[in-house]
Design a protein around this motif. Structure first.
Motif, PDB file in Angstrom:
ATOM      1  N   ASP A 183       0.983  -1.072   0.149  1.00  0.00           N
ATOM      2  CA  ASP A 183      -0.015   0.149   0.124  1.00  0.00           C
ATOM      3  C   ASP A 183       0.699   1.323  -0.013  1.00  0.00           C
ATOM      4  O   ASP A 183       1.194   1.771   1.000  1.00  0.00           O
ATOM      5  CB  ASP A 183      -0.934   0.065   1.345  1.00  0.00           C
ATOM      6  N   VAL A 184       1.482   1.487  -1.095  1.00  0.00           N
ATOM      7  CA  VAL A 184       2.405   2.480  -1.311  1.00  0.00           C
ATOM      8  C   VAL A 184       1.926   3.934  -0.917  1.00  0.00           C
ATOM      9  O   VAL A 184       2.777   4.892  -0.458  1.00  0.00           O
ATOM     10  CB  VAL A 184       3.019   2.540  -2.790  1.00  0.00           C
ATOM     11  N   VAL A 244       0.249   7.208  -9.294  1.00  0.00           N
ATOM     12  CA  VAL A 244      -0.766   7.480  -8.048  1.00  0.00           C
ATOM     13  C   VAL A 244      -0.323   8.472  -7.279  1.00  0.00           C
ATOM     14  O   VAL A 244       0.765   8.133  -6.547  1.00  0.00           O
ATOM     15  CB  VAL A 244      -0.820   5.997  -7.528  1.00  0.00           C
ATOM     16  N   GLN A 245      -0.965   9.491  -6.923  1.00  0.00           N
ATOM     17  CA  GLN A 245      -0.452  10.606  -6.062  1.00  0.00           C
ATOM     18  C   GLN A 245       0.933  10.925  -6.059  1.00  0.00           C
ATOM     19  O   GLN A 245       1.671  10.879  -5.195  1.00  0.00           O
ATOM     20  CB  GLN A 245      -1.019   9.953  -4.705  1.00  0.00           C
ATOM     21  N   GLY A 246       1.659  11.018  -7.225  1.00  0.00           N
ATOM     22  CA  GLY A 246       2.748  11.447  -7.481  1.00  0.00           C
ATOM     23  C   GLY A 246       4.049  10.157  -7.503  1.00  0.00           C
ATOM     24  O   GLY A 246       4.939  10.521  -7.462  1.00  0.00           O
ATOM     25  N   ILE A 247       3.530   9.161  -7.230  1.00  0.00           N
ATOM     26  CA  ILE A 247       4.509   8.072  -7.245  1.00  0.00           C
ATOM     27  C   ILE A 247       4.059   7.260  -8.724  1.00  0.00           C
ATOM     28  O   ILE A 247       3.191   6.679  -9.000  1.00  0.00           O
ATOM     29  CB  ILE A 247       4.107   7.006  -6.230  1.00  0.00           C
ATOM     30  N   LYS A 248       5.273   7.261  -9.266  1.00  0.00           N
ATOM     31  CA  LYS A 248       5.165   6.382 -10.538  1.00  0.00           C
ATOM     32  C   LYS A 248       5.412   4.850 -10.395  1.00  0.00           C
ATOM     33  O   LYS A 248       6.472   4.253  -9.383  1.00  0.00           O
ATOM     34  CB  LYS A 248       6.356   6.853 -11.697  1.00  0.00           C
ATOM     35  N   LEU A 249       4.488   4.147 -10.789  1.00  0.00           N
ATOM     36  CA  LEU A 249       4.589   2.700 -10.535  1.00  0.00           C
ATOM     37  C   LEU A 249       4.359   1.659 -11.315  1.00  0.00           C
ATOM     38  O   LEU A 249       3.638   2.133 -12.299  1.00  0.00           O
ATOM     39  CB  LEU A 249       3.174   2.565  -9.395  1.00  0.00           C
ATOM     40  N   ILE A 250       5.137   0.819 -11.249  1.00  0.00           N
ATOM     41  CA  ILE A 250       4.680  -0.468 -12.377  1.00  0.00           C
ATOM     42  C   ILE A 250       4.415  -1.760 -11.226  1.00  0.00           C
ATOM     43  O   ILE A 250       5.198  -2.058 -10.482  1.00  0.00           O
ATOM     44  CB  ILE A 250       5.858  -0.842 -12.992  1.00  0.00           C
ATOM     45  N   ILE A 251       3.581  -2.427 -11.904  1.00  0.00           N
ATOM     46  CA  ILE A 251       3.119  -3.721 -11.011  1.00  0.00           C
ATOM     47  C   ILE A 251       3.255  -4.861 -12.024  1.00  0.00           C
ATOM     48  O   ILE A 251       2.919  -4.587 -13.240  1.00  0.00           O
ATOM     49  CB  ILE A 251       1.484  -3.737 -10.741  1.00  0.00           C
TER      50      ILE A 251
END
Length: 121
Positions: free
Chosen positions: A59-60, A88-95
């Motif tokens: 849950d970043v 998501v809210q300024g966080i760049k994310l790869i799943i």
């Protein structure tokens, strides 16, 4: 009043990218560790350049320190697509898939590579 106190420039040091694994690091086979190193080196990083954490359901958004870049291996996050660059809210994310699954899934590796180029390009 304080202009002469510290004459040197101050710099903001960005947080290291975070790698989230769904298995404890000690339980990951050497072949999967080697694959992770290869994935990181493809974007000019190494294991020393990232923070590694283990979580089945990351849950970043509730992390105390918000990294700019996160790569999640082997965890499903409802409503978020796999192998795509998300923000998501300024966080760049790869799943993406687990390291074990990526070892044999060339199509997932290609999609991950394209997303990593966008993330770190």
């Amino acid at each position: 009043m304080f202009s002469d106190t510290y004459a040197e420039d101050l710099y903001l040091v960005p947080a290291k990218p975070v790698v989230v694994l769904n298995t404890d690091w000690k339980k990951i086979p050497e072949s999967e560790k080697a694959l992770l190193q290869k994935i990181l080196s493809s974007v000019k990083l190494s294991l020393n350049h990232v923070n590694i954490t283990c979580s089945v359901k990351p849950d970043v958004l509730h992390w105390k320190d918000k990294p700019a870049h996160v790569i999640v291996f082997g965890s499903e996050i409802p409503g978020l697509a796999k192998n795509e660059l998300l923000e998501v809210q300024g966080i760049k994310l790869i799943i993406t898939s687990s390291l074990g699954a990526l070892e044999t899934d060339n199509e997932a590796k290609k999609k991950l590579w394209n997303s990593l180029r966008q993330l770190f390009g």
